[in-house]
Design a protein around this motif. Structure first.
Motif, PDB file in Angstrom:
ATOM      1  N   ASN A   1       0.686  -1.184   0.038  1.00 49.28           N
ATOM      2  CA  ASN A   1       0.029   0.133  -0.047  1.00 49.28           C
ATOM      3  C   ASN A   1       0.942   1.282   0.114  1.00 49.28           C
ATOM      4  O   ASN A   1       0.691   2.175  -0.725  1.00 49.28           O
ATOM      5  CB  ASN A   1      -0.967  -0.191   1.214  1.00 49.28           C
ATOM      6  CG  ASN A   1      -1.931   1.112   1.223  1.00 49.28           C
ATOM      7  OD1 ASN A   1      -2.141   1.604   0.323  1.00 49.28           O
ATOM      8  ND2 ASN A   1      -2.549   1.134   2.333  1.00 49.28           N
TER       9      ASN A   1
ATOM     10  N   VAL B   1       2.245   2.085  -3.325  1.00 47.90           N
ATOM     11  CA  VAL B   1       1.622   2.701  -4.350  1.00 47.90           C
ATOM     12  C   VAL B   1       1.956   4.183  -4.204  1.00 47.90           C
ATOM     13  O   VAL B   1       1.957   4.729  -5.408  1.00 47.90           O
ATOM     14  CB  VAL B   1      -0.007   2.430  -3.801  1.00 47.90           C
ATOM     15  CG1 VAL B   1      -0.734   3.421  -4.852  1.00 47.90           C
ATOM     16  CG2 VAL B   1      -0.333   0.962  -4.384  1.00 47.90           C
ATOM     17  N   ALA B   2       1.666   4.812  -2.979  1.00 53.50           N
ATOM     18  CA  ALA B   2       2.141   6.381  -2.766  1.00 53.50           C
ATOM     19  C   ALA B   2       3.454   6.613  -2.962  1.00 53.50           C
ATOM     20  O   ALA B   2       3.601   7.563  -3.860  1.00 53.50           O
ATOM     21  CB  ALA B   2       1.839   6.451  -1.272  1.00 53.50           C
TER      22      ALA B   2
ATOM     23  N   ILE C   1      -0.869  -1.709  -7.139  1.00 53.95           N
ATOM     24  CA  ILE C   1      -2.405  -1.368  -6.499  1.00 53.95           C
ATOM     25  C   ILE C   1      -3.161  -2.686  -6.893  1.00 53.95           C
ATOM     26  O   ILE C   1      -3.853  -2.898  -6.012  1.00 53.95           O
ATOM     27  CB  ILE C   1      -2.667  -0.440  -7.811  1.00 53.95           C
ATOM     28  CG1 ILE C   1      -2.182   1.106  -7.639  1.00 53.95           C
ATOM     29  CG2 ILE C   1      -4.202  -0.621  -8.055  1.00 53.95           C
ATOM     30  CD1 ILE C   1      -2.844   1.838  -8.791  1.00 53.95           C
TER      31      ILE C   1
ATOM     32  N   THR D   1      -2.116  -4.454  -3.357  1.00 60.85           N
ATOM     33  CA  THR D   1      -3.055  -3.732  -2.121  1.00 60.85           C
ATOM     34  C   THR D   1      -4.421  -4.299  -1.996  1.00 60.85           C
ATOM     35  O   THR D   1      -4.942  -4.716  -1.023  1.00 60.85           O
ATOM     36  CB  THR D   1      -2.886  -2.266  -2.169  1.00 60.85           C
ATOM     37  OG1 THR D   1      -1.377  -1.978  -2.078  1.00 60.85           O
ATOM     38  CG2 THR D   1      -3.532  -1.739  -0.973  1.00 60.85           C
ATOM     39  N   PHE D   2      -4.863  -4.286  -3.339  1.00 55.18           N
ATOM     40  CA  PHE D   2      -6.323  -4.527  -3.455  1.00 55.18           C
ATOM     41  C   PHE D   2      -6.697  -6.012  -3.088  1.00 55.18           C
ATOM     42  O   PHE D   2      -7.616  -6.260  -2.118  1.00 55.18           O
ATOM     43  CB  PHE D   2      -7.064  -4.183  -4.697  1.00 55.18           C
ATOM     44  CG  PHE D   2      -8.447  -4.363  -4.820  1.00 55.18           C
ATOM     45  CD1 PHE D   2      -9.513  -3.521  -4.143  1.00 55.18           C
ATOM     46  CD2 PHE D   2      -9.037  -5.759  -5.338  1.00 55.18           C
ATOM     47  CE1 PHE D   2     -10.788  -3.926  -4.254  1.00 55.18           C
ATOM     48  CE2 PHE D   2     -10.344  -5.691  -5.173  1.00 55.18           C
ATOM     49  CZ  PHE D   2     -11.310  -5.065  -4.716  1.00 55.18           C
TER      50      PHE D   2
ATOM     51  N   ALA E   1      -5.936  -6.565   0.679  1.00 54.45           N
ATOM     52  CA  ALA E   1      -7.354  -5.991   1.454  1.00 54.45           C
ATOM     53  C   ALA E   1      -8.407  -6.740   1.447  1.00 54.45           C
ATOM     54  O   ALA E   1      -9.197  -7.100   2.577  1.00 54.45           O
ATOM     55  CB  ALA E   1      -7.393  -4.754   1.259  1.00 54.45           C
TER      56      ALA E   1
ATOM     57  N   VAL F   1      -4.186  -5.248   5.180  1.00 54.00           N
ATOM     58  CA  VAL F   1      -3.544  -3.959   4.970  1.00 54.00           C
ATOM     59  C   VAL F   1      -3.937  -3.091   6.398  1.00 54.00           C
ATOM     60  O   VAL F   1      -5.035  -2.893   6.762  1.00 54.00           O
ATOM     61  CB  VAL F   1      -4.144  -3.357   3.912  1.00 54.00           C
ATOM     62  CG1 VAL F   1      -3.530  -1.665   3.549  1.00 54.00           C
ATOM     63  CG2 VAL F   1      -3.903  -4.074   2.477  1.00 54.00           C
ATOM     64  N   ASP F   2      -2.901  -2.548   6.895  1.00 50.39           N
ATOM     65  CA  ASP F   2      -3.282  -1.510   7.985  1.00 50.39           C
ATOM     66  C   ASP F   2      -2.833  -0.176   7.622  1.00 50.39           C
ATOM     67  O   ASP F   2      -1.831   0.201   7.145  1.00 50.39           O
ATOM     68  CB  ASP F   2      -2.049  -1.704   9.183  1.00 50.39           C
ATOM     69  CG  ASP F   2      -2.321  -1.267  10.494  1.00 50.39           C
ATOM     70  OD1 ASP F   2      -2.754   0.190  10.350  1.00 50.39           O
ATOM     71  OD2 ASP F   2      -2.526  -1.908  11.612  1.00 50.39           O
ATOM     72  N   PHE F   3      -4.101   0.465   7.564  1.00 45.31           N
ATOM     73  CA  PHE F   3      -4.193   1.774   6.781  1.00 45.31           C
ATOM     74  C   PHE F   3      -3.289   2.710   7.406  1.00 45.31           C
ATOM     75  O   PHE F   3      -2.846   3.596   6.907  1.00 45.31           O
ATOM     76  CB  PHE F   3      -5.523   2.124   6.904  1.00 45.31           C
ATOM     77  CG  PHE F   3      -6.045   3.463   6.301  1.00 45.31           C
ATOM     78  CD1 PHE F   3      -5.868   3.645   4.953  1.00 45.31           C
ATOM     79  CD2 PHE F   3      -6.213   4.335   6.848  1.00 45.31           C
ATOM     80  CE1 PHE F   3      -6.148   5.184   4.347  1.00 45.31           C
ATOM     81  CE2 PHE F   3      -6.375   5.728   6.516  1.00 45.31           C
ATOM     82  CZ  PHE F   3      -6.490   5.970   5.131  1.00 45.31           C
TER      83      PHE F   3
ATOM     84  N   LEU G   1       3.998   6.136   4.308  1.00 44.36           N
ATOM     85  CA  LEU G   1       3.874   7.032   2.924  1.00 44.36           C
ATOM     86  C   LEU G   1       4.081   8.592   3.354  1.00 44.36           C
ATOM     87  O   LEU G   1       4.635   9.271   2.309  1.00 44.36           O
ATOM     88  CB  LEU G   1       2.645   6.717   2.076  1.00 44.36           C
ATOM     89  CG  LEU G   1       1.376   7.521   2.730  1.00 44.36           C
ATOM     90  CD1 LEU G   1       0.859   8.612   2.346  1.00 44.36           C
ATOM     91  CD2 LEU G   1       0.207   6.467   2.131  1.00 44.36           C
TER      92      LEU G   1
END
Lengths: 305, 260
Positions: A59, A62-63, A228, A231-232, A235, A241-243, A250
């Motif tokens: 995740n 991605v950033a 991407i 990550t999807f 999740a 995934v720990d947001f 990020l």
């Protein structure tokens, strides 16, 4: 200041993930690698479970890769055409790799194959890049070596069908080359559980003969789409995934990627390659130590590598 | 009618006696903790739990805090080809709590017989006998892996034992006890049971219980719920925010002249 991570179920000093993100983002912007092969083990060392570490790292990549791709695109360093062919091959290879790992897990040999793939791939890539960039720094010799190697390689590549010109990279190659090598990296990346940037970069430099600065931007572009997807899937299927952790990472990595892209412009291609080679070799040595020294704990959480 | 009155009186007498005895038993050993409900919010970094109460003077005490027993799968490391340390399979630990704290006034081996330890699963030895580990070839191997299991749990701060750390004072023939424990942030949300055992002549003579509930609140609860129950939406939000952050930082750097 500490924050609680709702999926990792642990508390962390925010300066640690922000600092890690900054360092790995810097590498990402400099060399076009996602940094998963560095970040995931570091997160595990901080007490994050392997599955959450790997998923959350995707995740944050991605950033970082968005930030890095954007910076390199503005500098004209992204070959979108080449990136899309590599992506197509990588996607197909990833599917094959996932199936391969399933079979290996069923036979109980997964860990051995993963660890050995790590050591051999990182070792070969690191040593080759180190020697090659060291040699090419001595200009006179480089010219001779390059012409000799290029003639052998280009002979083979030009014999392949579907030749096309990649304007941004300034090379002409068969469409099959990026697709096949993208697929090969995709298989290895799926087996190793990483994005594959450190494998894709040498493929683009030594096989596709792309200029180093375009390699970095194009690699980041390709990593962005891979991550991407990962990550999807993580999740949606594994809920790993720990947001909050991803946001902390990020915060550092997006800034690091920008700084890396700026620094990268000031370094020569060979200098970039030799630094990346040293990092890759350091990680290889670390893995070898882990494999041979007595571990302090003989049990670990199930999941991840 | 007389018989009926007699029965009512007898029942009353029995109830009064029963009440009196149960009240006396309750007075012998009591337990209360300062945190019945630990809330995990955004800034949670562990907590403290104080356990205190009263017991008969001259007795020993054991305080046990556990999560419910369950099943845990862990990867085991072993040597491959006599040289390389790798994960060589999984071990399943049955009937083990995820958290196990045990504190006593004295070394449990000095104050309690093995039979009592086993009956109430007090101490690592009793927990080892209580736990099923699969696959293991024999009892020696089970002991080895159980010791590794304890080492792993202690490194995560989820298992700990001590003796002599419970403060005690005697007033009017009553023993007042108190212990303050660090509650690790690694302990996941759930119900935890605090059990206090009163011991005399190496046997448990009284047991008192209390509960600690650890629960997630506010944004931690929302994100945890979303990740488990709305995986697709959670994934999309995570990706969109990462993309926005990447572009946002890129734009800021471009405006500030970082990367052209």
């Amino acid at each position: 200041m500490f924050l609680y991570l709702p999926v990792a179920l642990t508390s962390i000093n925010i300066m640690i993930p922000v600092g890690l993100g900054l360092a790995v983002g810097l590498l990402s912007g400099l060399f076009g690698v996602g940094g998963g092969f560095l970040m995931t083990p570091l997160l595990i060392m901080l007490g994050i479970s392997p599955t959450v570490a790997a998923a959350t790292d995707s995740n944050q990549i991605v950033a970082a890769s968005t930030s890095g791709t954007y910076a390199h695109w503005k500098m004209g360093n992204v070959d979108f055409k080449m990136g899309l062919y590599l992506l197509a091959g990588g996607f197909a290879g990833g599917l094959v790799g996932v199936q391969a790992i399933k079979v290996l897990r069923a036979t109980g040999n997964a860990d051995f194959v993963i660890k050995m793939t790590y050591v051999f791939m990182l070792g070969i890539v690191g040593i080759y890049m180190f020697i090659e960039s060291l040699t090419s720094m001595k200009k006179k010799k480089t010219e001779e070596v390059k012409t000799e190697k290029e003639s052998k390689m280009s002979k083979f590549l030009k014999s392949l069908p579907f030749q096309t010109h990649f304007e941004k990279s300034g090379v002409t190659n068969s469409l099959l080359v990026p697709v096949i090598f993208g697929g090969f990296v995709g298989i290895l990346a799926a087996i190793m559980g990483v994005g594959g940037g450190f494998l894709m970069v040498p493929v683009m430099v030594y096989i596709l003969r792309m200029p180093m600065h375009v390699v970095v931007g194009t690699s980041l572009f390709q990593i962005l789409f891979n991550c991407i997807e990962v990550t999807f899937l993580q999740a949606y299927t594994n809920h790993n995934v720990d947001f909050i952790l991803a946001v902390l990472l990020l915060l550092g990595s997006t800034v690091g990627a920008q700084v890396g892209a700026v620094f990268g412009r000031k370094l020569k291609g060979d200098q970039l390659k030799i630094i990346l080679a040293v990092i890759v070799l350091t990680v290889t040595v670390k893995i070898i130590f882990e494999l041979t020294l007595n571990p302090s704990l003989l049990l670990s959480q199930a999941g991840g590598h | 009618m007389k018989k009926f009155k007699f029965l009512i009186l007898l029942s009353f007498g029995f109830l009064i006696l029963n009440f009196a005895f149960s009240d006396e038993a309750f007075a012998m050993l009591t337990v209360k903790e300062n945190h019945e409900n630990i809330k995990i919010d955004f800034f949670y970094h562990g907590s403290t739990v104080s356990v205190s109460g009263e017991a008969d003077s001259g007795t020993d005490l054991i305080i046990k805090i556990t999560s419910p027993e369950g099943h845990q799968s862990l990867r085991k490391k072993g040597k491959v080809a006599g040289l390389l340390w790798m994960n060589v399979g999984e071990l399943k630990f049955e009937h083990t709590p995820n958290l196990y704290f045990l504190h006593s006034t004295r070394n449990i081996d000095e104050i309690l017989i093995e039979k009592e330890m086993d009956k109430y699963v007090i101490g690592y030895s009793a927990l080892r006998r209580h736990t099923e580990i699969n696959p293991v070839a024999n009892e020696n191997e089970k002991t080895e892996w159980f010791n590794e299991f304890v080492k792993f749990k202690e490194s995560s701060r989820l298992y700990s034992t001590s003796y002599g750390k419970i403060s005690t004072t005697v007033e009017n023939g009553t023993l007042h006890y108190y212990i303050n424990l660090n509650w690790p942030y690694q302990a996941p949300p759930g119900d935890y049971k605090v059990t206090v055992y009163e011991i005399e002549d190496k046997k448990i003579i009284e047991i008192a219980e209390a509960k600690v509930l650890v629960e997630q609140v506010s944004i931690v609860k929302i994100l945890s719920y979303m990740s488990k129950n709305k995986g697709a939406l959670y994934g999309v939000i995570s990706i969109v925010i990462a993309l926005a952050a990447g572009f946002g930082v890129g734009m800021i750097f471009r405006k500030s002249g970082g990367a052209h």
